[in-house]
Design a protein around this motif. Sequence first.
Motif, PDB file in Angstrom:
ATOM      1  N   VAL A   1       2.425   2.542   8.579  1.00 51.76           N
ATOM      2  CA  VAL A   1       3.058   2.959   7.311  1.00 51.76           C
ATOM      3  C   VAL A   1       1.855   3.017   6.027  1.00 51.76           C
TER       4      VAL A   1
ATOM      5  N   LEU B   1       0.887  22.339  -2.316  1.00 50.43           N
ATOM      6  CA  LEU B   1       0.417  22.057  -3.876  1.00 50.43           C
ATOM      7  C   LEU B   1      -0.587  22.853  -4.556  1.00 50.43           C
TER       8      LEU B   1
ATOM      9  N   THR C   1       2.906  10.581  -9.493  1.00 46.90           N
ATOM     10  CA  THR C   1       2.262  10.882 -10.619  1.00 46.90           C
ATOM     11  C   THR C   1       1.417  11.963 -10.458  1.00 46.90           C
ATOM     12  N   LEU C   2       0.848  12.263  -9.214  1.00 42.34           N
ATOM     13  CA  LEU C   2       0.038  13.483  -9.302  1.00 42.34           C
ATOM     14  C   LEU C   2       0.866  14.683  -9.128  1.00 42.34           C
ATOM     15  N   VAL C   3       1.900  14.763  -8.476  1.00 41.77           N
ATOM     16  CA  VAL C   3       2.462  16.063  -8.372  1.00 41.77           C
ATOM     17  C   VAL C   3       3.416  16.187  -9.824  1.00 41.77           C
TER      18      VAL C   3
ATOM     19  N   LEU D   1       0.896  -1.195  -0.203  1.00 39.82           N
ATOM     20  CA  LEU D   1       0.008   0.102  -0.002  1.00 39.82           C
ATOM     21  C   LEU D   1       0.795   1.155   0.082  1.00 39.82           C
ATOM     22  N   PHE D   2       1.962   1.115   0.771  1.00 41.80           N
ATOM     23  CA  PHE D   2       2.817   2.262   0.842  1.00 41.80           C
ATOM     24  C   PHE D   2       3.390   2.674  -0.670  1.00 41.80           C
TER      25      PHE D   2
ATOM     26  N   VAL E   1      -7.680  18.581 -10.288  1.00 44.00           N
ATOM     27  CA  VAL E   1      -6.365  18.838 -11.183  1.00 44.00           C
ATOM     28  C   VAL E   1      -6.679  18.763 -12.533  1.00 44.00           C
TER      29      VAL E   1
ATOM     30  N   TYR F   1      -6.647  21.865 -15.608  1.00 41.97           N
ATOM     31  CA  TYR F   1      -5.838  22.104 -16.792  1.00 41.97           C
ATOM     32  C   TYR F   1      -5.623  21.262 -18.011  1.00 41.97           C
TER      33      TYR F   1
ATOM     34  N   TRP G   1      -8.188  13.950  -8.416  1.00 43.03           N
ATOM     35  CA  TRP G   1      -7.838  13.963  -9.851  1.00 43.03           C
ATOM     36  C   TRP G   1      -8.753  14.751 -10.749  1.00 43.03           C
TER      37      TRP G   1
ATOM     38  N   THR H   1       2.169  15.419 -12.793  1.00 47.22           N
ATOM     39  CA  THR H   1       1.195  15.795 -13.722  1.00 47.22           C
ATOM     40  C   THR H   1       0.784  17.492 -13.479  1.00 47.22           C
ATOM     41  N   LEU H   2       0.415  17.552 -12.058  1.00 44.03           N
ATOM     42  CA  LEU H   2       0.108  18.853 -11.716  1.00 44.03           C
ATOM     43  C   LEU H   2       1.123  19.963 -12.149  1.00 44.03           C
TER      44      LEU H   2
ATOM     45  N   ILE I   1       2.433   1.646  -3.515  1.00 40.32           N
ATOM     46  CA  ILE I   1       0.952   2.198  -4.404  1.00 40.32           C
ATOM     47  C   ILE I   1       0.840   3.836  -4.321  1.00 40.32           C
ATOM     48  N   GLY I   2       0.904   3.964  -2.872  1.00 43.00           N
ATOM     49  CA  GLY I   2       0.764   5.326  -2.545  1.00 43.00           C
ATOM     50  C   GLY I   2       1.669   6.390  -3.038  1.00 43.00           C
ATOM     51  N   LEU I   3       2.940   5.804  -3.027  1.00 45.76           N
ATOM     52  CA  LEU I   3       4.158   6.754  -3.416  1.00 45.76           C
ATOM     53  C   LEU I   3       3.952   6.976  -5.003  1.00 45.76           C
TER      54      LEU I   3
ATOM     55  N   PHE J   1       0.596   7.644   3.451  1.00 39.78           N
ATOM     56  CA  PHE J   1       0.183   8.240   1.982  1.00 39.78           C
ATOM     57  C   PHE J   1      -1.413   8.446   2.080  1.00 39.78           C
TER      58      PHE J   1
ATOM     59  N   PHE K   1      -3.104  11.990   1.017  1.00 36.83           N
ATOM     60  CA  PHE K   1      -4.342  11.936   0.126  1.00 36.83           C
ATOM     61  C   PHE K   1      -5.402  12.912   0.684  1.00 36.83           C
TER      62      PHE K   1
ATOM     63  N   ILE L   1       1.181   6.963  -6.942  1.00 34.25           N
ATOM     64  CA  ILE L   1       0.175   7.740  -7.216  1.00 34.25           C
ATOM     65  C   ILE L   1       0.694   9.256  -6.985  1.00 34.25           C
ATOM     66  N   PHE L   2       1.282   9.289  -5.693  1.00 36.83           N
ATOM     67  CA  PHE L   2       1.715  10.798  -5.263  1.00 36.83           C
ATOM     68  C   PHE L   2       2.554  11.243  -6.311  1.00 36.83           C
TER      69      PHE L   2
ATOM     70  N   LEU M   1      -6.680   6.580   0.562  1.00 36.12           N
ATOM     71  CA  LEU M   1      -5.585   6.211  -0.439  1.00 36.12           C
ATOM     72  C   LEU M   1      -6.578   5.261  -1.557  1.00 36.12           C
TER      73      LEU M   1
ATOM     74  N   LEU N   1       1.471  20.221 -15.936  1.00 36.98           N
ATOM     75  CA  LEU N   1       0.271  20.913 -16.481  1.00 36.98           C
ATOM     76  C   LEU N   1       0.229  22.383 -16.326  1.00 36.98           C
ATOM     77  N   HIS N   2       0.894  22.778 -15.086  1.00 47.56           N
ATOM     78  CA  HIS N   2       0.838  24.313 -14.592  1.00 47.56           C
ATOM     79  C   HIS N   2       1.862  24.906 -15.483  1.00 47.56           C
TER      80      HIS N   2
END
Lengths: 163, 478
Positions: B231, B92, A141-143, A131-132, B404, B408, B401, A145-146, A134-136, B235, B239, A138-139, B442, A149-150
């Motif tokens: 742990v 952000l 990718t999100l940052v 899970l950690f 964001v 854009y 998502w 992308t943002l 997966i979170g990493l 995340f 989120f 996604i995070f 998450l 795009l900005h």
Amino acid sequence: MTTQKSCFNYRYILLVLCMFFILPTTTLASSLTLSGPEAVIKEGYFTVSVRANDMSELNRVTIEVASDSNFTESTRQFPALGDFKDISLTGFSNGTYYLRARAEDTDGQSYVSNTVEVTVKHYPLWQALTLFFIGLVIFITLVATLLLLHRQWIHSKQHKHHD
Amino acid sequence: MTEFALETSTGITIIILFGVFWVAFGYWLGRKNRTHEDFALAGRNVGFAFAAATAMATWVTSNTTLVAPQLTYQFGIWGMIGYSFAALGLILFAPMAKRIKELLPNGYTSGDFVRLRYGNLAWLVFIIISVVYAFGWLISLGMAGGILLESLSGLDYHIGMTTILVICVGYTLFGGMRAVIATDFIQALIIIVGVSFIAYWLIDNVGLESIHSNLTSEHPKLLDLLFPAAVMFLFNNIFFGLGEIFHSNVWWSRALSFKKGVAYKAYLTGGLLWLPIPIVTGFIALAAPQLGIFPPSPDMIGPTVAAAVLGKVGAVIVFIVIFSALASSLDSLLAATSDLVTQDIFHKKLKPKASDKTLMRFNRSCILGLGIMTWLLCLPRIATLGALLNFAGAFVASTIWPIVLGLYQRRLTGSYAACAMAFGTLFGMLGYFVIGFYVAALVSCAVSGLICLVGIMRSNKQFDWNQLDEGEQIHADK
């Protein structure tokens, strides 16, 4: 037959009378109960509750935790906060723990509750780390992308301005 | 009997003094409100200092002062550090705030944006999420007020909760956004000075070494960097924080009320100022086992430990800091949610030709109505603050998502955005109930992100940004 039945009734009444006289001195002792989680604890923290017939009589409530049911091995004590009778305990590693409450009445007489068994079994580390990561992912990718795009928007704005 | 850090009468006196001051200040500021735009967005003219202070103070809330210690008490080091990562939400949001101000020069709410960008279906899903979140947060704040007073002064939970709600509803009702931002500025100063003072006093009096040795021997899991649930939580909390800020009208209405060019710097500064605060408030909880403090509910740990270590003077400071933190968030949320209802539902859907005066009157009624509903929902103490807040995480993380990409990217359509928010929320709730509160956000963000990705890949439409500018539509009274 009839005589035997009559004898039994007398004894029964005597027993009830004895109980009646004994009862006031043992109210707290017999009614002091500890309840805790029944399911397996997966996070290492849980709350236990102390109850008695007359809650106002309870003083100095302490939870004793040991790794054996006789409370001989590594016994730890956790005092309750003030008059509160619920206690949140935390930071337990995997294992089976035995808990009991100890309290005093207004005369300073000490009483012990029933014993509660709590099993702590944390999630497997592979599950947590999956899970950690997966979170990493996604995070990141999100940052990315943002920010991308900005940046594109700022560039297009500057481009339009120059035109 | 319990020895509380403060006499009940002292607690009530502080609350009344602050209450009278905030309400009078709100009334004084409210006299300058001439139009609904003044009331809802402070005339769109807020400068950098006030903007940064309101961003930081609003984000320092019951979450930071009560839930950060709770999660540290439950998850140890990761609870504390993980919580501070919620600052990433503000940081952000800084570039996004700039974009929002540019795209919606006449916009009022985040709902406005979703309706214009994605259409009515996505707007409906978004409004449901916003309302659930707003009530989750409002209830947690009301509950936090009651818990704060109960832990420090022994005052009944219901009385404390009611008092704090009445004060915050009072000054928001009189002053609108202008009062919210001005009181936030003062509250931010109190929070920064107070938290620095508590940190210094704790380290000086308790000492890091003794806390560490006690935790190592008695509660080793709290120092374990491979603590599985903690742990998983890390995340999830990030989120949750991103979802809260990206979707909530609390932050959009601020971005729209700031002067041009201020929003980016204000959110960045607010985030950086906020970052160390959960570390300090969380650290307080790590001292609890050594001090022999085991609270009845984990969300009471912060104020209880601080008061035990700092004594009566310290307890007064803790009390004022947490009260300021609660008030600064409660007022913002009341104002932003009532703006959302007034603008998105009343003005856009029910009475498009409503006059300025009618909108202001309706907005005030909304604030009052929200206050009463929050009070009713706070009466039964339904869950711990941490569990309650993280339930909302399943909802808000699904909007990350779509917001964001909506700001854009031209290709994501309304139907995919609506599906992403709806299914993200459903799966997040599933995670909440099947695994635990520490995975809800998450899972929600992951599912929503996947649906958005499919939506972008399958779509060949290009959204026209000009559709976002509706122009000024409020009709002034004649």
